[in-house]
Design a protein around this motif. Structure first.
Motif, mmCIF file in Angstrom:
data_model
loop_
_atom_site.group_PDB
_atom_site.id
_atom_site.type_symbol
_atom_site.label_atom_id
_atom_site.label_comp_id
_atom_site.label_asym_id
_atom_site.label_seq_id
_atom_site.Cartn_x
_atom_site.Cartn_y
_atom_site.Cartn_z
ATOM 1 N N ALA B 187 0.724 -1.204 0.114
ATOM 2 C CA ALA B 187 0.102 -0.137 0.041
ATOM 3 C C ALA B 187 0.859 1.305 -0.106
ATOM 4 C CB ALA B 187 -0.718 0.006 1.179
ATOM 5 N N ILE B 188 1.823 1.264 0.787
ATOM 6 C CA ILE B 188 2.962 2.439 0.716
ATOM 7 C C ILE B 188 3.545 2.564 -0.545
ATOM 8 C CG2 ILE B 188 5.189 3.253 1.563
ATOM 9 C CD1 ILE B 188 4.427 1.981 4.236
ATOM 10 N N TYR B 190 2.352 1.577 -3.506
ATOM 11 C CA TYR B 190 1.235 2.124 -4.445
ATOM 12 C C TYR B 190 1.036 3.856 -4.081
ATOM 13 C CZ TYR B 190 -3.404 2.885 -6.566
ATOM 14 O OH TYR B 190 -4.324 3.174 -7.244
ATOM 15 N N LEU B 191 1.027 4.112 -2.549
ATOM 16 C CA LEU B 191 0.562 5.523 -2.448
ATOM 17 C C LEU B 191 1.880 6.222 -3.081
ATOM 18 C CD1 LEU B 191 -0.581 7.669 -0.559
ATOM 19 C CD2 LEU B 191 0.957 7.005 1.133
ATOM 20 N N ILE B 194 1.730 5.951 -7.424
ATOM 21 C CA ILE B 194 0.351 6.010 -7.806
ATOM 22 C C ILE B 194 0.438 6.737 -9.280
ATOM 23 C CG2 ILE B 194 -0.469 8.017 -6.690
ATOM 24 C CD1 ILE B 194 -2.872 6.734 -6.152
#
Lengths: 184, 611
Positions: B187-188, B190-191, B194
């Motif tokens: 998730a990090i 992807y953040l 992005i």
């Protein structure tokens, strides 16, 4: 602190106290506890006698049990711990480590994950909004162009009248370049 | 031409906000976990300061030329790895595909290492630190057996974190805590990736600079620890005899190569977002020098801490011996101190030799403690965590250390993901209406699902396999073909003209010689030596088996044949694309010639593409 006769007296008192608490009879006196073989290391042997039963020694297992029961009292009397005050053959029961109801790491993990998800949502929403304003602007421009074709002739998106205004100015750079070339 | 004022793109390609962001991204990509946990180890085992000699020679003749090549290539062609090599020559498209493949494979397992770092990070908020105490066994009579026989730090790493199985064939179960951390890590990633470099460019300010801050803090603190000087002296004392061993030169060459993250395609992707007129020569030298200086700078706090740990271990050993002697001889407390230990021992040995022998004292030798050299995950998760327990305020030091490792790793992940993302974006796998965010999301999701395999009980064995086979050999092959491709297919004269157009000056003799002869030759020698060394012994691994007789030593096991087949597959998969793509194109060309509607391929040059 130095180990002297007073400390020995305290030790005898603590052992007697332990025996009294364990067997819950108040017959053990300080004089019943005998120390021997005291060395400089501060190590010694001790026995507990039973004055009621004609100077026989109390069995070792009883003494061990009594001391085990009152270990922390004995330790704190001497300001020592299980490691620094050792009774041979008496192992200390280990205290279980403190376990909080929710593991701490889950809490921290929850915080971190919330931050990340918030960040992602922010960026995605900002991206969608930027996309919408871009679409709006391009549709507005398209609408303008459509309207413009009816009334105003458009050259590359710039109305011709605006261009004509600019046509009057001489662009200094190009003029200079022209002068550099020799005329044929 | 209708120019829209808000979007700063001329040809639809995103740009770096400023030059500093680009340099920082390249440095962040190059500076990774290897600078902290591999370089100090190599320095230590290869004769300390003497290792710097082959290291700098390799840097000058292999590292900097290849780095300049990749940056110039990306900047000139303004495409990701697949597109760039396709433009150089359609026969060399395989080089681009190969480096894309390697980036994919490395991204898969690299983030799992970051998962472990994150797990340790979130566990550092407890008092006491969970790896400092052994848990009790089932009936609370003593400590857990596995923990008691090894150390609490080992137990926390192998049991509580990895829950490792004794064999690579036993997969074990998925560890749910690792899955959570893996999801958080992806998730990090992807953040931060992005929208490609628009977002990584902002994130890199933090993730690339923060490790230097922490390293400085550790440097200052480490130098104040007792025993730090012993560690540093041990690290840097040059032993010039080791230079006679060819292994040292091989390790220096491979370390430079992997440390600079060459042949991943990530550097090409980064420089493709540059304006075409940019001094890539200066950039290359800057990035390479900063990377090497960082390695040196990081080894100082690492070795101060290791020296501190060795000294503390030595003192503990002495203290234990002293207690036993005092107990045995009933001497008063504090009669034997560490300073007069040796004098006492010799005296007691001469007067009561049988008693001393009966005690079976362990010989305490500081050198032996210092010699326990570890690299890789062992350094970070076992040795360093043990050292952190001994420092006052251990929570703060643990938190700082693991955030630093995380930043180092994540900035390398950005480069890997860019190396995967940019070519896919250019190949236009998804239609234009679908936003970039979705593509990066799909990449991160697929990688997360595949990486779940590494959270199994045998996961760390598989990561070692991936690291040794997918992340090493194919890179050498791809880099070799990169240099040969540019030097002999694209021709150095054309390339020099392109570089001159971009930087404003012709590449001088140093670049000409290294690009043409020295770098390819060096790469070939390194490749051959590497393969020879690998083939010499059957591939084995060290397994953590609590039921092994020699426990807590690790058990040496050989990989079963099917695992060896996977190793070979991992090493060959990226390399095989190089000849395969060339063959494919050859067949296509032959078919086209038969059609007689043959269009000659256009001659490409930097200026032509950007005028």
């Amino acid at each position: 602190y130095a180990w002297d006769a007073n400390e020995e007296y305290l030790f005898k008192a603590m052992v007697a106290f332990a025996m009294r608490r364990y067997s819950s009879k108040s017959t053990t006196q300080i004089s019943n506890v005998l120390l021997c073989n005291v060395t400089d290391r501060v190590s010694f042997w001790f026995v507990v006698t039973d004055s009621s039963k004609n100077v026989t020694t109390v069995p070792g297992s009883e003494v061990e049990a009594a001391i085990r029961m009152n270990r922390n009292r004995i330790n704190s009397a001497f300001l020592l711990s299980d490691k620094t005050l050792q009774f041979l053959k008496i192992t200390s029961t280990l205290s279980p480590p403190v376990e909080p109801s929710t593991p701490v790491w889950l809490i921290v993990f929850g915080v971190v994950l919330c931050l990340i998800v918030a960040g992602i949502l922010l960026l995605v929403v900002a991206g969608i909004r930027q996309g919408k304003t871009k679409n709006k602007q391009s549709t507005e421009r398209e609408n303008l162009e459509e309207k413009g074709e009816v009334a105003v002739t458009v050259e590359n998106g710039i109305p011709c009248e605006a261009l004509d205004l600019k046509a009057g100015h001489i662009n200094g750079v190009f003029a200079a370049d022209d002068e550099r070339f020799t005329s044929l | 031409l209708a120019v829209s004022p808000e979007i700063p793109k001329e040809d639809g390609r995103p740009k770096w906000d400023n030059k500093f962001q680009y340099i920082l991204s390249c440095i962040g990509f190059a500076v990774g976990l290897g600078n902290v946990w591999r370089f100090p180890y190599l320095c230590q085992i290869h004769g300390g300061g003497a290792f710097l000699i082959p290291y700098f020679i390799a840097l000058v003749f292999e590292g900097i030329p290849l780095l300049h090549l990749e940056l110039a290539l990306g900047q000139c062609l303004r495409k990701g790895s697949i597109g760039a090599w396709n433009t150089i020559s359609p026969y060399l498209r395989g080089v681009g595909v190969g480096s894309w493949m390697v980036s994919v494979l490395v991204s898969l397992y690299y983030n799992t290492i970051l998962t472990w770092v994150m797990w340790y990070f979130i566990n550092s908020f407890q008092e006491p630190l969970p790896w400092s105490v052994c848990p009790l066994n089932v009936n609370r009579t003593g400590l857990n057996e596995e923990c008691y026989e090894s150390t609490s730090v080992n137990y926390f790493w192998y049991r509580k974190t990895l829950n490792i199985t004794p064999d690579v064939t036993e997969s074990g179960t998925l560890q749910w805590w690792l899955i959570l951390c893996l999801a958080a890590c992806w998730a990090i990633v992807y953040l931060c990736t992005i929208r490609g470099i628009e977002t990584t460019g902002k994130a890199i300010y933090v993730t690339a600079i923060f490790p230097y801050l922490v390293l400085t803090i550790f440097l200052i603190h480490g130098l104040t620890l007792p025993g730090a000087t012993e560690g540093l002296v041990y690290l840097f004392t040059p032993n010039l005899n080791t230079l006679k061993n060819p292994r040292v030169w091989l390790d220096a060459a491979t370390q430079i190569f992997f440390s600079l993250s060459l042949a991943f395609g990530g550097l090409i992707a980064f420089s493709s977002y540059n304006p075409p007129k940019n001094d890539c020569e200066k950039d290359a030298v800057t990035v390479a020098v900063v990377n090497c200086m960082t390695s040196l700078y990081a080894s100082i706090p690492v070795f101060s801490v290791l020296g501190f740990k060795a000294t503390t271990g030595y003192w503990d050993c002495l203290d234990r011996n002293i207690i036993r002697i005092i107990n045995e001889f009933d001497l008063p407390e504090e009669s034997i101190m560490r300073q007069n230990y040796t004098a006492w021992i010799s005296f007691l040995n001469s007067s009561y030799p049988e008693k001393i022998d009966g005690l079976k004292l362990k010989s305490c030798d500081l050198q032996e403690f210092l010699d326990q050299s570890v690299s890789g995950t062992g350094l970070a998760f076992i040795v360093f965590t043990q050292a952190v327990i001994l420092m006052p305020g251990s929570q703060a030091w643990a938190i700082l250390f693991f955030i630093m490792l995380f930043s180092l790793g994540i900035s390398s992940m950005f480069g890997n993901i860019e190396g995967v993302f940019t070519p896919l974006l250019e190949l236009q796998i998804l239609p234009k209406s679908i936003p970039k965010e979705l593509l990066s999301g799909i990449i991160c999701l697929i990688c997360f699902l595949i990486a779940l395999c590494f959270t199994l009980g045998s996961g760390s064995y598989w990561i070692d396999i991936f690291d040794s086979y997918a992340g090493s050999l194919p890179l050498l092959v791809i880099a070799f073909f990169e240099v040969i491709g540019v030097a002999y297919v694209y021709k150095i004269k054309r390339f020099s003209k392109d570089v001159k157009w971009m930087t404003g000056r012709k590449p001088n003799l140093y670049w000409q010689i290294t690009w043409r002869f020295i770098s390819p030759l060096l790469l070939l020698i390194v490749f051959v030596a590497f393969v020879t060394l690998q083939i010499q012994k059957p591939p084995s691994y060290a397994a953590w088996n609590p039921k092994y007789e020699g426990f807590p030593m690790k058990e040496e096991k050989v990989y079963p044949p099917w695992v060896q087949a996977i190793c070979v597959l991992l090493a060959l998969l990226p390399c095989v694309f190089v000849p395969l793509a060339a063959l494919f194109h050859l067949i296509k060309q032959m078919r086209r010639r038969k059609d007689l509607s043959f269009v000659p391929s256009e001659v490409f040059s930097c200026q032509g593409a950007n005028s």
